[in-house]
Design a protein around this motif. Structure first.
Motif, short mmCIF file in Angstrom:
data_model
loop_
_atom_site.label_atom_id
_atom_site.label_comp_id
_atom_site.label_asym_id
_atom_site.label_seq_id
_atom_site.Cartn_x
_atom_site.Cartn_y
_atom_site.Cartn_z
N GLU A 159 -3.57 1.02 -3.38
CA GLU A 159 -4.04 0.04 -2.41
C GLU A 159 -3.07 -1.14 -2.36
O GLU A 159 -2.35 -1.42 -3.33
N THR A 200 -4.36 7.85 -0.22
CA THR A 200 -3.85 6.53 -0.57
C THR A 200 -3.57 6.54 -2.06
O THR A 200 -4.49 6.64 -2.87
N LYS A 209 0.86 -1.18 0.00
CA LYS A 209 0.00 0.00 0.00
C LYS A 209 0.90 1.23 0.00
O LYS A 209 1.90 1.28 0.72
N ASN A 241 -2.18 -5.22 -0.19
CA ASN A 241 -2.75 -6.29 0.65
C ASN A 241 -1.68 -7.12 1.35
O ASN A 241 -1.96 -8.23 1.79
#
Length: 223
Positions: free
Chosen positions: A89, A86, A74, A91
């Motif tokens: 993104e 942000t 991220k 994970n």
């Protein structure tokens, strides 16, 4: 003799800080004490371009992360419009803080997501106008009370340099290097066996010993 004295004086200046001001204000980690030499821009690379888009901010920021983890990180930070957002993104376990395009030099950082509450608190306090020592003292009390936590062994990867030019083909920032911070809250020289100042470039040492921000510092070798 005058040349020798000048050289000694200049070396003393370098010893006080080996990173750009942006590294210190954005990441809130103090620069190493040892003398290092910043890389000069690579004038032989004709592919260098300014970091002038959100895509370039993301690409260069990811250079702070371990290569095998970059695709799933991220990315947060200021976009070209000056908004803290942000940018990408992710994970996996890493958060990457992109360079602030409105500040001189280059500085991006990658850290474990469990450090985000601590990092976010620092950013919030700074936005309130708090100075470095105030931020330090407030977070010291909050860590002691259990309000904030710093995972022991969590690592901060700082990718920094004076230039804001990069190679779009590789995403490498011209002359940028990596510095590492390993958080060890309340550790001391006695508890770790590490000195409180570096024996030489690239040698680990403990900074802010005995405080919430105690950490092992590993800086790059001068080139």
């Amino acid at each position: 003799m005058k040349h020798i004295i000048s050289a000694i004086f200049f070396t003393g200046i370098l010893m006080s800080c080996n990173s750009s001001d942006k590294t210190k204000t954005t990441i809130e980690e103090t620069a190493p004490k040892e003398t290092t030499v910043e890389n000069a821009p690579d004038k032989t690379n004709n592919n260098l371009k300014p970091i002038d888009s959100d895509e370039a901010l993301i690409a260069t920021a990811l250079m702070a992360a371990p290569e095998v983890s970059r695709a799933d990180c991220k990315v947060i930070g200021y976009n070209m419009a000056g908004e803290f957002v942000t940018l990408k993104e992710g994970n996996n376990e890493f958060i990457v803080l992109a360079d602030d395009p409105k500040k001189e030099g280059f500085s991006a950082a990658c850290y474990h997501k469990d450090l985000e509450p601590f990092m976010a608190r620092g950013r919030a306090l700074k936005a309130e106008g708090k100075k470095h020592q105030e931020i330090f003292d407030i977070r010291e009390e909050e860590v002691k009370s259990g309000k904030l936590k710093i995972p022991t062994g969590a690592t901060l990867h700082i990718y920094y340099g004076k230039s804001t030019l990069y190679d779009p083909a590789t995403a490498k920032v011209d002359g940028a290097r990596l510095r590492y911070v390993v958080y060890m809250p309340y550790a001391t020289a006695e508890s770790t066996g590490l000195p409180e100042s570096p024996a030489a470039s690239n040698h680990p040492w403990i900074m802010n010993p005995g405080t919430h921000r105690a950490h092992i510092m590993i800086s790059p070798l001068p080139e």
